[in-house]
Design an enzyme around this catalytic site. Structure first.
Site, short mmCIF file in Angstrom:
data_model
loop_
_atom_site.label_atom_id
_atom_site.label_comp_id
_atom_site.label_asym_id
_atom_site.label_seq_id
_atom_site.Cartn_x
_atom_site.Cartn_y
_atom_site.Cartn_z
N CYS A 111 0.80 -1.23 0.00
CA CYS A 111 0.00 0.00 0.00
C CYS A 111 0.84 1.27 0.00
O CYS A 111 0.30 2.36 -0.23
CB CYS A 111 -0.94 -0.01 1.20
SG CYS A 111 -2.00 -1.47 1.27
N HIS A 246 -3.50 6.90 1.97
CA HIS A 246 -3.92 5.59 1.48
C HIS A 246 -5.30 5.28 2.04
O HIS A 246 -5.53 5.41 3.25
CB HIS A 246 -2.91 4.52 1.90
CG HIS A 246 -3.41 3.13 1.79
ND1 HIS A 246 -3.99 2.63 0.64
CD2 HIS A 246 -3.43 2.10 2.70
CE1 HIS A 246 -4.35 1.38 0.84
NE2 HIS A 246 -4.02 1.04 2.07
N ASN A 276 -10.29 -0.62 -0.31
CA ASN A 276 -8.83 -0.53 -0.22
C ASN A 276 -8.23 -1.11 -1.50
O ASN A 276 -8.30 -2.30 -1.75
CB ASN A 276 -8.36 -1.32 1.01
CG ASN A 276 -6.84 -1.32 1.18
OD1 ASN A 276 -6.09 -0.99 0.27
ND2 ASN A 276 -6.39 -1.69 2.37
#
Length: 323
Positions: A111, A246, A276
């Site tokens: 990520c 993020h 996500n």
């Protein structure tokens, strides 16, 4: 030296999967998912591959930047879900978009991937080895998810985001870090040793996560990372227009805002609609915010990624308008 973002682009799969859809697969509900994550739906690939989405996002970034493919010196793709071990995703994107002069490579930092890739582009530009770089974050996480595990399958989505970057004149600072000793809290796809000397049954593992530990890591590390970044740049929180984090979990973003004593309005979110998307989340959000006209000349923005590895990183960037 700084980098200037000439254009952004993104791509999300056509198929929307809502929380109610997931409730038909596992024991969960829209209320359970939304209250814990802020996610209402996510995009899931059906025919789209990681390469397909990366190329779509890249083409849109090139169009907005008004840059021809043969002007690209390098393509960097941040991904943990490439379609092949080789050729890498960047080389496949090169073929699709016709960037024949580009040097191509993938980068894996989960990520935090887009942050690490953007910093890599900055180093190449600063050294003179590249002038114009296409940086992409792209993920097909749906092929890595255990769709029977309600603790993880509700979190992730697919998509890609991209930015065309070149030398800039504004502020650029960065902070990055890693902690491999904590890597076991978020893992995926172990390939065990299997060869003529070792006979091991291969079962590619799916995403496994200690959610509580990841949450604690994020809400502790992200504010610390951003404060370090601002101190390095000699700036205070009040001077930052937006924090583009993020998009892992709405509660994480809200907790970071609270710990930094900053209004939530300075933390844009799209996790409710995208889920996500790992390395793709920051460039997808950046493209959305850019195309809405929310970024103006001189705006100071912070991009911050955190996740598997464990890895984290933040970039302070002064926005330079192309208009």
């Amino acid at each position: 030296m700084s980098i200037k973002i000439l254009g952004t682009g993104s791509y999300l799969p056509e198929n929307r999967v809502t929380n109610d859809d997931l409730a038909k697969l596992v024991e969960t509900s829209d209320e359970w998912i939304a209250s814990r994550t802020g996610i209402r739906e996510r995009r899931i690939a059906s025919f789209e591959t990681t390469t397909y989405m990366a190329a779509k996002a890249g083409k849109r970034a090139l169009k907005q930047a008004d840059v021809c493919p043969d002007e690209i010196d390098m393509i960097l793709v941040a991904t943990l879900s490439g379609d092949h071990a080789t050729p890498n995703t960047a080389c496949q994107v090169q073929e699709i978009i016709g960037a024949d002069k580009a040097v191509c490579m993938d980068l894996s930092a989960a990520c935090s991937g887009f942050i690490f890739a953007l910093n890599t582009a900055n180093v190449y530009i600063e050294s003179g080895l590249a002038k114009t770089v296409l940086v992409i974050g792209a993920e097909s996480l749906s092929k890595l998810v255990d769709w029977k595990d309600r603790g993880t399958c509700v979190l992730f989505g697919d998509g890609a985001g991209a930015a065309v970057v070149t030398k800039g004149t504004g502020i650029y600072e960065t902070v990055m870090g890693s902690n491999g000793s904590k890597g076991a809290v978020l893992t995926c796809g172990e390939r065990k040793l299997s060869n003529l000397l070792v006979d091991t049954k291969q079962e590619l593992e799916q995403i496994k996560m200690d959610g509580q530990e990841v949450f604690r890591f994020a809400v502790r590390t992200v504010p610390s990372c951003i404060r370090e970044l601002l101190k390095k740049a000699g700036l205070c929180c009040e001077e930052i227009r937006y924090y583009l984090l993020h998009q892992a979990n709405l509660r994480i973003i809200q907790s970071v805002a609270k710990r930094m004593k900053e209004p939530e309005e300075k933390f844009p979110v799209n996790v409710d609609l995208c889920g996500n998307t790992s390395s793709a989340s920051i460039p997808i959000l950046l493209d959305e915010w850019n195309r809405k006209g929310n970024l103006s000349q001189g705006d100071k923005i912070v991009l911050c990624g955190f996740g598997g590895g464990l890895t984290w990183g933040a970039i302070l960037l002064e926005w330079e308008s192309n208009k």
